[in-house]
Design a protein around this motif. Sequence first.
Motif, PDB file in Angstrom:
ATOM      1  N   ASP A 147      27.836  35.704  39.778  1.00 43.78           N
ATOM      2  CA  ASP A 147      27.724  36.821  38.847  1.00 43.78           C
ATOM      3  C   ASP A 147      29.064  37.120  38.182  1.00 43.78           C
ATOM      4  OD1 ASP A 147      25.025  37.296  39.347  1.00 43.78           O
ATOM      5  OD2 ASP A 147      25.479  38.613  41.042  1.00 43.78           O
ATOM      6  N   ARG A 148      28.971  37.616  36.946  1.00 41.16           N
ATOM      7  CA  ARG A 148      30.170  37.967  36.199  1.00 41.16           C
ATOM      8  C   ARG A 148      30.803  39.228  36.792  1.00 41.16           C
ATOM      9  NH1 ARG A 148      31.127  38.066  29.660  1.00 41.16           N
ATOM     10  NH2 ARG A 148      33.225  38.944  29.760  1.00 41.16           N
ATOM     11  N   ARG A 149      32.104  39.143  37.059  1.00 41.01           N
ATOM     12  CA  ARG A 149      32.922  40.256  37.553  1.00 41.01           C
ATOM     13  C   ARG A 149      34.264  40.141  36.852  1.00 41.01           C
ATOM     14  NH1 ARG A 149      31.021  38.105  42.639  1.00 41.01           N
ATOM     15  NH2 ARG A 149      29.294  39.376  43.360  1.00 41.01           N
ATOM     16  N   ASP A 150      34.411  40.844  35.761  1.00 37.29           N
ATOM     17  CA  ASP A 150      35.617  40.706  34.950  1.00 37.29           C
ATOM     18  C   ASP A 150      36.858  41.219  35.670  1.00 37.29           C
ATOM     19  OD1 ASP A 150      34.204  39.501  32.965  1.00 37.29           O
ATOM     20  OD2 ASP A 150      34.070  41.264  31.701  1.00 37.29           O
ATOM     21  N   PRO A 151      37.982  40.528  35.443  1.00 30.94           N
ATOM     22  CA  PRO A 151      39.235  40.937  36.073  1.00 30.94           C
ATOM     23  C   PRO A 151      39.820  42.180  35.409  1.00 30.94           C
ATOM     24  CG  PRO A 151      39.614  39.087  34.616  1.00 30.94           C
ATOM     25  CD  PRO A 151      38.123  39.330  34.631  1.00 30.94           C
ATOM     26  N   LYS A 152      40.790  42.748  36.071  1.00 35.49           N
ATOM     27  CA  LYS A 152      41.548  43.871  35.528  1.00 35.49           C
ATOM     28  C   LYS A 152      42.819  43.306  34.925  1.00 35.49           C
ATOM     29  CE  LYS A 152      38.890  47.048  37.489  1.00 35.49           C
ATOM     30  NZ  LYS A 152      37.564  46.881  37.087  1.00 35.49           N
ATOM     31  N   PRO A 153      43.376  43.858  33.880  1.00 37.35           N
ATOM     32  CA  PRO A 153      42.790  44.911  33.068  1.00 37.35           C
ATOM     33  C   PRO A 153      41.643  44.361  32.223  1.00 37.35           C
ATOM     34  CG  PRO A 153      44.843  44.192  32.074  1.00 37.35           C
ATOM     35  CD  PRO A 153      44.689  43.439  33.378  1.00 37.35           C
ATOM     36  N   SER A 154      40.726  45.224  31.887  1.00 41.29           N
ATOM     37  CA  SER A 154      39.555  44.838  31.105  1.00 41.29           C
ATOM     38  C   SER A 154      39.978  44.408  29.703  1.00 41.29           C
ATOM     39  CB  SER A 154      38.593  46.023  31.018  1.00 41.29           C
ATOM     40  OG  SER A 154      37.463  45.662  30.282  1.00 41.29           O
ATOM     41  N   SER A 155      39.448  43.272  29.255  1.00 40.92           N
ATOM     42  CA  SER A 155      39.785  42.741  27.933  1.00 40.92           C
ATOM     43  C   SER A 155      38.716  41.747  27.500  1.00 40.92           C
ATOM     44  CB  SER A 155      41.145  42.037  27.971  1.00 40.92           C
ATOM     45  OG  SER A 155      41.370  41.318  26.772  1.00 40.92           O
ATOM     46  N   PRO A 156      38.412  41.690  26.203  1.00 40.84           N
ATOM     47  CA  PRO A 156      37.486  40.656  25.725  1.00 40.84           C
ATOM     48  C   PRO A 156      38.121  39.259  25.740  1.00 40.84           C
ATOM     49  CG  PRO A 156      38.291  41.957  23.896  1.00 40.84           C
ATOM     50  CD  PRO A 156      38.805  42.610  25.144  1.00 40.84           C
ATOM     51  N   LEU A 157      39.394  39.181  26.108  1.00 44.82           N
ATOM     52  CA  LEU A 157      40.085  37.890  26.175  1.00 44.82           C
ATOM     53  C   LEU A 157      40.064  37.295  27.577  1.00 44.82           C
ATOM     54  CD1 LEU A 157      43.205  38.694  23.953  1.00 44.82           C
ATOM     55  CD2 LEU A 157      40.988  37.812  23.243  1.00 44.82           C
ATOM     56  N   THR A 158      39.522  38.035  28.547  1.00 43.21           N
ATOM     57  CA  THR A 158      39.445  37.543  29.920  1.00 43.21           C
ATOM     58  C   THR A 158      38.056  37.807  30.481  1.00 43.21           C
ATOM     59  OG1 THR A 158      40.243  39.629  30.855  1.00 43.21           O
ATOM     60  CG2 THR A 158      41.908  37.942  30.358  1.00 43.21           C
ATOM     61  N   ALA A 159      37.645  36.964  31.413  1.00 43.39           N
ATOM     62  CA  ALA A 159      36.360  37.130  32.086  1.00 43.39           C
ATOM     63  C   ALA A 159      36.466  36.473  33.457  1.00 43.39           C
ATOM     64  CB  ALA A 159      35.233  36.502  31.272  1.00 43.39           C
ATOM     65  N   GLY A 160      35.600  36.890  34.378  1.00 44.00           N
ATOM     66  CA  GLY A 160      35.614  36.307  35.706  1.00 44.00           C
ATOM     67  C   GLY A 160      34.227  36.261  36.303  1.00 44.00           C
ATOM     68  N   TRP A 161      34.052  35.343  37.260  1.00 42.74           N
ATOM     69  CA  TRP A 161      32.782  35.176  37.960  1.00 42.74           C
ATOM     70  C   TRP A 161      33.083  34.916  39.428  1.00 42.74           C
ATOM     71  CZ3 TRP A 161      34.003  33.507  33.200  1.00 42.74           C
ATOM     72  CH2 TRP A 161      33.154  33.883  32.151  1.00 42.74           C
ATOM     73  N   GLY A 162      32.410  35.675  40.308  1.00 40.59           N
ATOM     74  CA  GLY A 162      32.523  35.451  41.741  1.00 40.59           C
ATOM     75  C   GLY A 162      33.769  36.078  42.349  1.00 40.59           C
ATOM     76  N   ASP A 163      33.914  35.849  43.662  1.00 43.22           N
ATOM     77  CA  ASP A 163      35.054  36.337  44.424  1.00 43.22           C
ATOM     78  C   ASP A 163      35.264  35.374  45.578  1.00 43.22           C
ATOM     79  OD1 ASP A 163      37.084  37.855  45.527  1.00 43.22           O
ATOM     80  OD2 ASP A 163      35.743  39.323  46.435  1.00 43.22           O
ATOM     81  N   PRO A 164      36.301  34.548  45.582  1.00 38.94           N
ATOM     82  CA  PRO A 164      37.384  34.519  44.611  1.00 38.94           C
ATOM     83  C   PRO A 164      36.874  34.061  43.246  1.00 38.94           C
ATOM     84  CG  PRO A 164      37.609  32.669  46.121  1.00 38.94           C
ATOM     85  CD  PRO A 164      36.463  33.506  46.615  1.00 38.94           C
ATOM     86  N   ALA A 165      37.485  34.599  42.229  1.00 40.49           N
ATOM     87  CA  ALA A 165      36.943  34.475  40.875  1.00 40.49           C
ATOM     88  C   ALA A 165      37.331  33.193  40.163  1.00 40.49           C
ATOM     89  CB  ALA A 165      37.387  35.672  40.039  1.00 40.49           C
ATOM     90  N   ILE A 166      36.348  32.662  39.448  1.00 39.46           N
ATOM     91  CA  ILE A 166      36.609  31.693  38.389  1.00 39.46           C
ATOM     92  C   ILE A 166      37.034  32.563  37.214  1.00 39.46           C
ATOM     93  CG2 ILE A 166      35.555  30.059  36.781  1.00 39.46           C
ATOM     94  CD1 ILE A 166      33.600  29.314  39.085  1.00 39.46           C
TER      95      ILE A 166
END
Length: 161
Positions: free
Chosen positions: A62-81
């Motif tokens: 599932d998508r779990r975006d990293p901090k800080p929030s930005s449309p230039l970054t995205a993440g999936w899982g934990d540990p995150a891709i």
Amino acid sequence: MNVSRRLRLPLGPPALALLIACAGCSSTDDGGTAAVPSPGAGVTELCRNLDERLPREVDGLDRRDPKPSSPLTAGWGDPAIILRCGVPRPAKMNDPEADGVTVNGVGWLLEKRTDGSFRFTTTLRKAYVEVTIPEQRTGDGVSPLTDFAVPVKKSIPEGIA
């Protein structure tokens, strides 16, 4: 650069156990942190378009975006891709011996990092898109990149950034 080479990364028993343990991670886990790139306006617009097309799941995560929030970054899982769009051109792209792969029509520079993770950066696109796969998730090789192929092709035109 050899962009047609296929790569299969090994998955040992400890990594498999961690992968199985992470499969049940709560969707409330955050995606960690990621440095936000600072490209020019044109690349930022391409990256915003990519962000709108990114999948809700990557490699079953599932998508779990990293901090800080930005449309230039995205993440999936934990540990995150982690995906970062608008990164600078990697110096490794100047190396004629650099490894690369093509996944569903998108070329990627491959870099193994000292922490065991792999960083992939798009090649021959108007913006550089970087995907970092943590060591714990490298057992599936480049399969996470298949989920990025269509969004990258639709959002980031071919060419030189």
